[in-house]
Design an enzyme around this catalytic site. Sequence first.
Site, mmCIF file in Angstrom:
data_model
loop_
_atom_site.group_PDB
_atom_site.id
_atom_site.type_symbol
_atom_site.label_atom_id
_atom_site.label_comp_id
_atom_site.label_asym_id
_atom_site.label_seq_id
_atom_site.Cartn_x
_atom_site.Cartn_y
_atom_site.Cartn_z
ATOM 1 N N GLY A 31 0.794 -1.220 0.000
ATOM 2 C CA GLY A 31 0.000 0.000 0.000
ATOM 3 C C GLY A 31 0.824 1.265 0.000
ATOM 4 O O GLY A 31 2.025 1.254 -0.256
ATOM 5 N N HIS A 34 2.438 4.573 -4.907
ATOM 6 C CA HIS A 34 3.100 5.659 -5.639
ATOM 7 C C HIS A 34 3.137 5.266 -7.115
ATOM 8 O O HIS A 34 2.630 4.192 -7.492
ATOM 9 C CB HIS A 34 4.505 5.898 -5.075
ATOM 10 N N GLY A 36 5.297 4.060 -8.957
ATOM 11 C CA GLY A 36 5.884 2.750 -9.242
ATOM 12 C C GLY A 36 4.835 1.649 -9.154
ATOM 13 O O GLY A 36 4.689 0.826 -10.061
ATOM 14 N N HIS A 37 4.076 1.643 -8.054
ATOM 15 C CA HIS A 37 3.002 0.644 -7.909
ATOM 16 C C HIS A 37 1.991 0.770 -9.041
ATOM 17 O O HIS A 37 1.485 -0.229 -9.566
ATOM 18 C CB HIS A 37 2.217 0.869 -6.611
ATOM 19 N N GLN A 61 7.519 -10.047 7.393
ATOM 20 C CA GLN A 61 8.729 -9.671 6.669
ATOM 21 C C GLN A 61 9.469 -8.496 7.310
ATOM 22 O O GLN A 61 10.433 -7.998 6.745
ATOM 23 C CB GLN A 61 8.420 -9.391 5.199
ATOM 24 N N GLN A 154 13.894 -9.795 -4.309
ATOM 25 C CA GLN A 154 12.524 -10.303 -4.151
ATOM 26 C C GLN A 154 12.037 -10.917 -5.470
ATOM 27 O O GLN A 154 11.480 -12.021 -5.485
ATOM 28 C CB GLN A 154 11.622 -9.148 -3.719
ATOM 29 N N MET A 185 11.153 5.313 -6.963
ATOM 30 C CA MET A 185 9.933 5.464 -6.172
ATOM 31 C C MET A 185 9.907 4.403 -5.070
ATOM 32 O O MET A 185 10.174 3.222 -5.326
ATOM 33 C CB MET A 185 8.710 5.243 -7.052
ATOM 34 N N SER A 187 7.719 3.744 -1.057
ATOM 35 C CA SER A 187 6.852 4.293 -0.004
ATOM 36 C C SER A 187 7.706 4.874 1.119
ATOM 37 O O SER A 187 7.275 5.770 1.836
ATOM 38 C CB SER A 187 5.936 3.204 0.547
ATOM 39 N N ARG A 188 8.918 4.354 1.276
ATOM 40 C CA ARG A 188 9.778 4.817 2.370
ATOM 41 C C ARG A 188 10.421 6.167 2.069
ATOM 42 O O ARG A 188 11.022 6.759 2.971
ATOM 43 C CB ARG A 188 10.859 3.778 2.669
HETATM 44 O O1 PAF Z 1 7.217 -5.608 -2.441
HETATM 45 C C1 PAF Z 1 6.395 -5.549 -1.504
HETATM 46 O O2 PAF Z 1 5.699 -4.529 -1.324
HETATM 47 C C2 PAF Z 1 6.216 -6.722 -0.567
HETATM 48 O O3 PAF Z 1 7.437 -7.312 -0.273
HETATM 49 C C3 PAF Z 1 5.199 -7.763 -1.076
HETATM 50 C C4 PAF Z 1 5.652 -8.408 -2.356
HETATM 51 C C5 PAF Z 1 3.857 -7.084 -1.278
HETATM 52 C C6 PAF Z 1 5.028 -8.871 -0.038
HETATM 53 O O4 PAF Z 1 4.553 -8.372 1.168
#
Ligand code: PAF
Length: 281
Positions: A31, A34, A36-37, A61, A154, A185, A187-188
């Site tokens: 969530g 931005h 990028g998402h 995580q 990831q 981009m 969120s942090r």
């Molecule tokens: O990239 C992320 O925002 C997170 O690591 C993900 C893939 C949503 C898993 O919680």
Amino acid sequence: VIAVNEVAELRRILDEVRDAGGRVALVPTMGYLHAGHLSLCDAARRHADFVVLSVFVNPLQFGGGEDLEQYPRDLGRDAKAAMDHGVNLLFAPSTATMYPQGDTVTRVTAPGISGRLCGRYRPGHFDGVLTVVAKLFNLVSPAVAVFGQKDLQQATLIRSMVRDLDFRLDVHVAPTVREPDGVAMSSRNVYLQPDQRVAASSLYRSLQAAQAAFTAGERAPAALVAAAQAILEGESGVSIQYVELVDPETLEPPMQARRGDALAIAVHVGETRLIDNHLLE
Ligand code: PAF
């Protein structure tokens, strides 16, 4: 956009979509969306008829002392942005919905690759990511799932998990979206003060320096790493965690740099940890 918090309702809606011949895409996020998402949502739209965006800040995580409590959240804004980018369903489960027992007895783990790069500094982080992504894959059963290139390790781990555990879906990795000053981009980025923001732009400049050296014919991994490191070291307020050149499939360092190898960086700017990477071209 249809907003859903519960698993049974999610599955009912998605079964109907699939029964009607629809192809479902999943964009997993934490969530605070931005650009990028939103580019991941746009990519998902191109690959499917029905786009599911998940918003879940996954406690599994986050390590002790990390920013789980502080992590920015704004579901109302996310819902609006998602709708503007063609998302059909927003799945925003509570922690109790995702982890009714408070935790999982089972973890998905990839000990080799998880231990490299960021994994060395964030023990358990990628087990948490793989476990929640495996759950989301089983909840949504998407035909395609979209992730960002910014989270290089990831993306590598998720591709490996899908291959190793026979998840029936395609993984699509979309390019990093940058601010005009080159900052990737994230969120942090909201944690950065104005002067830290300037320091953060050195990550992109350091990746460009390594690319320039590669373009000029440099193939020694150590020299490419040194070119990037020199930029970061010249920036006050940036403290380097790692700068590495790796094969993006294995995350092992190559003997000689090749096109497609990834220069990966993690730094701290103040308290904020930032990562970035670039595939040599
Ligand atoms: O990239 C992320 O925002 C997170 O690591 C993900 C893939 C949503 C898993 O919680």
